[in-house]
Write a protein that holds these residues in place. Sequence first.
Motif, PDB file in Angstrom:
ATOM      1  N   SER A  28       0.804  -1.223   0.000  1.00  0.00           N
ATOM      2  CA  SER A  28       0.000   0.000   0.000  1.00  0.00           C
ATOM      3  C   SER A  28       0.835   1.271   0.000  1.00  0.00           C
ATOM      4  N   ARG A  29       2.003   1.220   0.612  1.00  0.00           N
ATOM      5  CA  ARG A  29       2.911   2.369   0.705  1.00  0.00           C
ATOM      6  C   ARG A  29       2.179   3.639   1.102  1.00  0.00           C
ATOM      7  N   ASP A  30       2.260   4.670   0.277  1.00  0.00           N
ATOM      8  CA  ASP A  30       1.624   5.959   0.583  1.00  0.00           C
ATOM      9  C   ASP A  30       0.380   6.185  -0.278  1.00  0.00           C
ATOM     10  N   THR A  31      -0.311   5.130  -0.614  1.00  0.00           N
ATOM     11  CA  THR A  31      -1.479   5.223  -1.487  1.00  0.00           C
ATOM     12  C   THR A  31      -2.690   5.739  -0.706  1.00  0.00           C
ATOM     13  N   PHE A  32      -3.314   6.768  -1.221  1.00  0.00           N
ATOM     14  CA  PHE A  32      -4.539   7.307  -0.642  1.00  0.00           C
ATOM     15  C   PHE A  32      -5.711   6.892  -1.519  1.00  0.00           C
ATOM     16  N   VAL A  33      -6.824   6.562  -0.885  1.00  0.00           N
ATOM     17  CA  VAL A  33      -8.037   6.195  -1.625  1.00  0.00           C
ATOM     18  C   VAL A  33      -9.192   7.043  -1.119  1.00  0.00           C
ATOM     19  N   ALA A  34     -10.079   7.405  -2.038  1.00  0.00           N
ATOM     20  CA  ALA A  34     -11.277   8.152  -1.673  1.00  0.00           C
ATOM     21  C   ALA A  34     -12.354   7.145  -1.306  1.00  0.00           C
ATOM     22  N   LEU A  35     -12.777   7.171  -0.057  1.00  0.00           N
ATOM     23  CA  LEU A  35     -13.816   6.266   0.427  1.00  0.00           C
ATOM     24  C   LEU A  35     -15.069   7.077   0.741  1.00  0.00           C
ATOM     25  N   SER A  37     -18.018   8.840   2.610  1.00  0.00           N
ATOM     26  CA  SER A  37     -18.052   9.427   3.942  1.00  0.00           C
ATOM     27  C   SER A  37     -19.399  10.095   4.156  1.00  0.00           C
ATOM     28  N   LEU A  38     -19.880  10.077   5.388  1.00  0.00           N
ATOM     29  CA  LEU A  38     -21.135  10.747   5.717  1.00  0.00           C
ATOM     30  C   LEU A  38     -20.929  12.230   5.967  1.00  0.00           C
ATOM     31  N   VAL A  39     -19.720  12.576   6.439  1.00  0.00           N
ATOM     32  CA  VAL A  39     -19.402  13.963   6.762  1.00  0.00           C
ATOM     33  C   VAL A  39     -18.074  14.301   6.092  1.00  0.00           C
ATOM     34  N   GLY A  40     -18.028  15.393   5.372  1.00  0.00           N
ATOM     35  CA  GLY A  40     -16.764  15.811   4.777  1.00  0.00           C
ATOM     36  C   GLY A  40     -16.293  14.873   3.688  1.00  0.00           C
ATOM     37  N   GLY A  41     -15.034  14.963   3.365  1.00  0.00           N
ATOM     38  CA  GLY A  41     -14.437  14.105   2.355  1.00  0.00           C
ATOM     39  C   GLY A  41     -13.361  13.257   2.975  1.00  0.00           C
ATOM     40  N   SER A  42     -13.413  11.963   2.715  1.00  0.00           N
ATOM     41  CA  SER A  42     -12.400  11.091   3.322  1.00  0.00           C
ATOM     42  C   SER A  42     -11.459  10.563   2.263  1.00  0.00           C
ATOM     43  N   ASN A  43     -10.260  11.065   2.293  1.00  0.00           N
ATOM     44  CA  ASN A  43      -9.180  10.590   1.453  1.00  0.00           C
ATOM     45  C   ASN A  43      -8.246   9.830   2.397  1.00  0.00           C
ATOM     46  N   VAL A  44      -8.436   8.513   2.504  1.00  0.00           N
ATOM     47  CA  VAL A  44      -7.804   7.693   3.532  1.00  0.00           C
ATOM     48  C   VAL A  44      -6.572   7.008   2.969  1.00  0.00           C
ATOM     49  N   VAL A  45      -5.502   7.001   3.748  1.00  0.00           N
ATOM     50  CA  VAL A  45      -4.305   6.273   3.352  1.00  0.00           C
ATOM     51  C   VAL A  45      -4.614   4.781   3.517  1.00  0.00           C
ATOM     52  N   LEU A  46      -4.273   4.013   2.516  1.00  0.00           N
ATOM     53  CA  LEU A  46      -4.624   2.596   2.487  1.00  0.00           C
ATOM     54  C   LEU A  46      -3.962   1.806   3.610  1.00  0.00           C
ATOM     55  N   SER A  47      -2.785   2.235   4.048  1.00  0.00           N
ATOM     56  CA  SER A  47      -2.093   1.511   5.114  1.00  0.00           C
ATOM     57  C   SER A  47      -2.757   1.684   6.481  1.00  0.00           C
ATOM     58  N   SER A  48      -3.819   2.488   6.570  1.00  0.00           N
ATOM     59  CA  SER A  48      -4.559   2.618   7.833  1.00  0.00           C
ATOM     60  C   SER A  48      -5.177   1.291   8.257  1.00  0.00           C
TER      61      SER A  48
END
Length: 193
Positions: A28-35, A37-48
């Motif tokens: 996953s490294r530093d890959t961010f994915v848009a998931l 979200s009910l509030v705001g925008g969630s651009n979550v790092v995959l390694s979470s």
Amino acid sequence: MLWWLKARRALIVLPVALAVYLLYVLASRDTFVALPSLVGGSNVVLSSFAPVPVVAGLAVVLSARLPAAEVSGTRRVARWDTALVTAVVLTAVVLGLLLVPLTGATQAAAAGRNTAFLTGLFLCARTVTGPRGVLVPVAWLMAVVLLGFRASGDPYPWTVVPEPPGAPHAALGAAVLFLAGIATLPRMSRKLS
């Protein structure tokens, strides 16, 4: 002690859990994915999500016990459980820190911190819910994805998991929750059910 490790299935489950964790962080490294979200925008790092196999492995190992024999025995099973959990989490943290210079993935350090945080959350939840406490870290991750981001995409401080690797409040929160979880282990190891 070897029998305790065999009874806990630690020699099989934990190396596999740490290997899956390592492979996931590497992939996953530093890959961010848009998931969603009910509030705001969630651009979550995959390694979470990398700590999930480690927490699940610890849940399997800690639930594989012989309660009557452990409570009536003279061996200090609670100390062994504490040492095992601490060693596994420290291994995950060290692996994450070692991957930063090797791969250039800065989020690998956050994966180690998140492992400590989610393990502490699991251990605290386990005192109330028993073996079902393993679902609490997964529910936390889902809550973070759905509710943990402002409209600007910045995570709220309470979320801890999506915070950048150098966030001092996230590191402090992870350390405090991990220590609180470790403090619950002696109580749980003395329970019969």
